[in-house]
Design a protein around this motif. Structure first.
Motif, PDB file in Angstrom:
ATOM      1  N   VAL A 678       0.854  -1.130  -0.098  1.00  0.00           N
ATOM      2  CA  VAL A 678      -0.028   0.114  -0.094  1.00  0.00           C
ATOM      3  C   VAL A 678       0.810   1.201   0.040  1.00  0.00           C
ATOM      4  N   PHE A 679       1.936   1.330   0.873  1.00  0.00           N
ATOM      5  CA  PHE A 679       2.843   2.214   0.909  1.00  0.00           C
ATOM      6  C   PHE A 679       4.317   1.967   0.884  1.00  0.00           C
ATOM      7  N   HIS A 733       2.500   6.749  -0.506  1.00  0.00           N
ATOM      8  CA  HIS A 733       1.542   5.915  -1.094  1.00  0.00           C
ATOM      9  C   HIS A 733       2.178   5.263  -2.353  1.00  0.00           C
ATOM     10  N   HIS A 737      -3.813   3.823  -7.227  1.00  0.00           N
ATOM     11  CA  HIS A 737      -4.820   4.591  -6.560  1.00  0.00           C
ATOM     12  C   HIS A 737      -5.972   3.375  -6.024  1.00  0.00           C
ATOM     13  N   ASP A 742      -6.787   5.447   1.053  1.00  0.00           N
ATOM     14  CA  ASP A 742      -6.144   6.784   1.112  1.00  0.00           C
ATOM     15  C   ASP A 742      -5.864   7.546   2.278  1.00  0.00           C
ATOM     16  N   ARG A 771      -3.248  10.819   1.699  1.00  0.00           N
ATOM     17  CA  ARG A 771      -2.877  10.762   0.382  1.00  0.00           C
ATOM     18  C   ARG A 771      -2.665  12.292  -0.090  1.00  0.00           C
ATOM     19  N   SER A 775       4.062  14.017   2.533  1.00  0.00           N
ATOM     20  CA  SER A 775       4.531  12.594   2.956  1.00  0.00           C
ATOM     21  C   SER A 775       5.025  12.826   4.389  1.00  0.00           C
ATOM     22  N   SER A 800      -7.605   0.955   8.703  1.00  0.00           N
ATOM     23  CA  SER A 800      -8.465   1.851   7.652  1.00  0.00           C
ATOM     24  C   SER A 800      -9.485   2.409   8.196  1.00  0.00           C
TER      25      SER A 800
END
Length: 943
Positions: A678-679, A733, A737, A742, A771, A775, A800
């Motif tokens: 995911v990141f 991220h 997408h 997010d 997102r 960062s 999440s």
């Protein structure tokens, strides 16, 4: 250096895989070989260096080609070693043997293995020391050992040298005669086995083999001298017993040469040590078994000596002879004598317990001349072992535990054969009386060892005589009485019931015991119960509840009475462990086949737990069991709870209640795994650097005038001395997408090492990652053990927005060599002059010392402008000299925890020279790669 090698070899021996994670097998092997070739190293250190090759050759020589090269190197060292270094040369031979065998070089007939074989044979033939001081005898003995190991691992390797080895054996008059005899006997046995596998081989081939004319016995093909791996396994033992078969060589009666050889070996055998005699007898037994033309009577003249021996190894060899030839060699009188001797030795007061146990085991596996049946390894008694003869081995309470159990087992077999009438009945009565004596000792208090011995003896008695009801029923009564007074024996009684039920599936004794124990527990007055007794009773009742044949009404009555406050105060305190024991009984009753008749009383017990037990967790579990009991059918209830039970009803540890949860609840309570990352962490752009060369400075220190290498060395003891590297990364991220990720919260980053070059890293917490926002910067602190480039595995757990917890794996983080560079950690008060003084001092030290220090030179083609740009871009934070002095740039990298790399960079007529000095020679390859990379990039940029 000797102490350093001793520490490294010790670390390797303790944990080879862990040691090699800090380096590579190739590098460590190269170091060992280089040090072995170094004339400055002492022979004691070199012997130490050979131990890894002897103990773990496959770890260091990971392929046959590496093994071949290593063997050639070791043989080169051996050739250059002076003859007086006997001990080192012996260890070299052993290391060579280990390497060649373990890397399969011997089986593949590699050049190194053939050369080594010639070296060993030359050493074995060199008898020049017979008339001297004998200083070379250890070397010849080691050569014989190596040849025997090669032959054992690759049978047939020396078959074509049989006559040579026989001559050496006959010529040797020193104590080495034994080594030559062992080697010759093994080669002879393997060579004859090879002949048995050849189609059409016979007497002529055998004569050619013994006479050295091997061309008549084998084809010219070199590979025919080796057997397959399957044959090698067969050669471990060819004596299969009186009802087995061995491969035979049909030679007819014409075997004079072989008989002569065997007679000579047997006549000389008394000169050997007992263990070597036993080995020789075993090999010769196999030879005679393979060649029917040689009668077993060839051993007859030696039987008297063997039958009267007190050596365990020789008596064992005698039994192997009897196993192979039975009545062809041993008369019935011999058989009776051997058996009586084994009985005497089994109880001889001067022998140790292991020896006596071995002799009893020989009786149980005695090779009879005419066995009634094939036991296939099971314990059976010889026909000649009568109750009168075995009476010398009756167990007593004065025997140690192992001897007592061995005797009890043997006498049980004796009296089982005799039956319950006559002597068998008297013997059985004695065994039970002995068992009762042990039980009395346990009841009166004894050691744990004696308790275990009693229950093992009880199991043996039941295993053989469970069908004798008057004894088995009485034993049940005595065990119940024992448990009533000693509830701490509950685990032993449960284990006895389990083992008896497993081994005697047709017997109902274990069920009868459990039923009797249930009656003892439920009928005992509650006023006499302690909390410890109650806990043991509950464990016993839980085992009772696993038996479908036992009625459980009394168990439920007992549970109800101990939970009800008016009847008992044992559960008023709400002890968690006690509550779990009660729930354990209830759980087993929930899956009992007679649950329908137990429904109401079991529900009442669970309600009592819910209402009266003080522990909230126990109440919750009881409420859950009550809900399951009152809402699910018996079949569904069994399907839910019986997942944690074996077929026989015994509980195993397994989660089973999760099947009651819905999919949504399960996903909420468990951690989900993402399909892709995911990141990730990317290296953050470097911050603008100030021009101060001492950005890694120590806060306080002496002035510039006091700056020196010695003063700098004192910084190592300072707690503020730099030993860590801080790297900055951006948490961003992945481009793909996915709106579901997010917004991420409560991120916990976990890092794991791929080597042992750095200390373990702690986890890092990040509050959130959004997102739409910039960062997050993550600081990663590394504490090097060795400042090498490395890679880190990274993973993360996060939440999440929908409340679910996820686990994801991040791309690996690569730490480059230049990321370990730090400026020189010196006080700011030293200034540039003091730093230059330290640089020059370090440079002089490195250039004048050996050990781990090293110097090198790197050259490349760079123009002056390109060189200036390279220095400003890559070396500026570490520059010691003034940037305006372009004739020579001085650069110093400090690499935690204790390493330095010094550079003197200057433009010469032909190229730019990077003079390198370091106090850690292992860094040279890394700095060379780094310089090659940055100079190549600079050339590409300018072009």
């Amino acid at each position: 250096m000797a102490a350093n090698w001793a520490e490294r070899i010790s670390a390797f021996s303790r944990r080879p895989s862990g040691f090699l994670s800090g380096t590579t097998a190739e590098a460590f092997l190269a170091e060992l070989l280089r040090e072995l070739r170094d004339d400055r190293a002492t022979y004691s250190v070199k012997i130490l260096l050979l131990s890894p090759l002897c103990e773990h050759p496959t770890l260091l020589c990971c392929s046959d080609s590496v093994g071949e090269e290593t063997a050639l190197e070791l043989m080169s060292v051996f050739a250059q070693c002076p003859p007086k270094s006997v001990q080192f040369r012996c260890h070299l031979l052993l290391a060579l043997t280990s390497v060649l065998i373990c890397t399969s070089c011997v089986k593949s007939h590699s050049r190194a293995s053939l050369d080594f074989l010639d070296v060993l044979l030359q050493i074995a033939q060199d008898t020049s020391d017979i008339h001297t001081d004998g200083s070379q005898r250890p070397l010849r003995a080691t050569a014989c050992e190596c040849l025997r190991e090669l032959e054992a691992c690759c049978p047939g390797l020396l078959s074509q040298r049989l006559e040579l080895l026989g001559g050496l054996r006959q010529q040797e008059t020193s104590r080495l005669h034994q080594a030559y005899a062992e080697l010759y006997t093994l080669v002879l046995r393997n060579a004859i086995y090879q002949l048995t596998q050849e189609t059409g081989a016979g007497a002529e081939h055998l004569k050619a083999l013994l006479g050295g004319n091997t061309s008549a016995a084998w084809e010219a093909d070199q590979e025919s001298g080796l057997t397959s791996s399957k044959d090698s396994a067969i050669l471990s033992s060819l004596i299969l017993g009186p009802m087995g078969t061995v491969p035979t060589l049909h030679t007819g009666p014409d075997c004079k040469e072989l008989r002569s050889v065997l007679s000579t070996l047997l006549d000389e055998s008394y000169l050997l040590t007992p263990l070597c005699q036993a080995t020789l007898l075993h090999r010769l037994t196999e030879v005679v078994a393979m060649v029917p033309g040689v009668p077993p009577a060839i051993f007859r003249t030696h039987l008297l000596r063997l039958l009267g021996t007190s050596e365990v190894s020789l008596l064992h060899a005698t039994l192997l002879l009897k196993c192979a030839f039975t009545d062809s060699l041993f008369s019935s009188e011999d058989e009776a004598f051997i058996l009586k001797r084994l009985v005497v030795l089994s109880q001889h007061p001067l022998l140790s317990t292991p020896e006596k146990l071995f002799y009893m085991d020989c009786i149980l596996h005695f090779p009879e001349n005419r066995p009634i049946s094939c036991s296939d390894g099971d314990e059976t008694l010889p026909v000649l072992l009568t109750p009168q003869l075995a009476s010398a081995l009756v167990p007593t309470v004065f025997n140690d535990s192992t001897t007592l159990l061995a005797r009890f087992n043997m006498l049980s077999l004796v009296y089982l054969e005799e039956g319950e009438e006559g002597q068998g009945g008297q013997g059985l009565a004695y065994l039970y009386e002995h068992l009762s004596s042990l039980l009395s000792m346990v009841e009166n208090g004894c050691s744990r060892e004696l308790v275990v011995t009693f229950f093992r003896a009880a199991f043996l008695f039941l295993y053989y005589f469970c069908h004798v009801e008057r004894y088995s029923n009485d034993l049940t009564k005595q065990l119940c009485q024992l448990y009533f007074h000693h509830t701490k024996l509950a685990p032993h009684l449960i284990n006895l019931a389990d083992q008896t039920q497993d081994r005697l599936s047709e017997s109902s004794w274990s069920v009868g015991l459990l039923k009797a124990l249930q009656r003892v527990i439920t009928e005992a007055p509650l006023t006499q119960l302690t909390s410890h007794d109650l806990s043991r009773h509950l464990k016993m009742l839980a085992r009772v509840a696993e038996e479908r044949e036992i009625i459980q009404q009394s168990t439920l009555t007992f549970l109800s009475s101990i939970i009800t406050p008016s009847s008992s105060s044992l559960c008023i305190g709400g002890d968690w462990r006690l509550g779990n024991d009660i729930l354990g009984v209830c759980r087993r009753l929930l899956v009992h086949p007679s649950l329908d008749s137990l429904l109401t009383p079991l529900a009442d017990v669970l309600q009592l737990l819910v209402c009266h037990y003080a522990d909230m967790e126990i109440q919750d579990h009881a409420r859950l069991y009550y809900t399951l009991l009152t809402t699910l059918s018996r079949e569904k209830l069994a399907g839910v709870l019986a997942q944690g039970m074996e077929e026989g009803g015994r509980q195993v540890k397994k989660q089973s209640l999760s099947c009651l949860m819905g999919e949504g609840l399960t996903s909420t309570l468990t951690i989900q795994q993402t399909e892709t990352a995911v990141f990730r962490l990317i290296e953050a752009p470097p911050e603008p650097r100030a021009g101060d060369i001492n950005s890694n400075e120590v806060e306080k220190g002496p002035g510039e005038a006091s700056a020196s290498v010695e003063a700098y060395r004192d910084q190592f003891s300072d707690s503020s001395f730099a030993s860590e590297i801080t790297l900055q990364y951006q948490l961003v991220h992945i481009n793909s997408h996915d709106c579901h990720f997010d917004q991420l919260f409560s991120i916990r980053l976990h890092f794991s090492l791929t080597d042992h070059h750095y200390e373990e890293l702690g986890d890092i917490s990040v509050p959130c990652l959004l997102r739409e926002r910039p960062s997050t910067i993550v600081q990663l602190t590394l504490k090097p053990r060795k400042p090498y480039p490395t890679s880190l595995h990274a993973s993360a757990i996060f939440t999440s927005p929908d409340g679910r917890t996820w686990h994801t794996t991040l791309p690996d983080i690569h730490v480059a060599f230049q990321q370990t560079f730090l400026p020189l950690p010196v006080p700011s008060s030293w200034g540039r002059g003091g730093t230059l003084s330290v640089f020059e001092g370090l440079w002089d030290e490195i250039c004048s010392e050996s050990g781990d220090s090293a110097t090198s030179l790197f050259c490349c083609q760079l123009k002056e402008a390109a060189l200036n740009t390279l220095v400003e871009k890559h070396f500026f934070p570490f520059l010691i000299s003034d940037l305006s002095h372009k004739e020579e740039f001085k650069v110093l990298f400090f690499l935690p925890p204790r390493s330095h790399i010094l550079l003197k960079v200057s433009s010469e007529e032909d190229a730019v020279h990077f003079h390198i000095a370091t106090d850690n020679w292992e860094l040279l390859s890394h700095i060379n790669s780094y310089l090659l990379k940055i100079t190549s990039l600079q050339e590409d940029t300018l072009s």
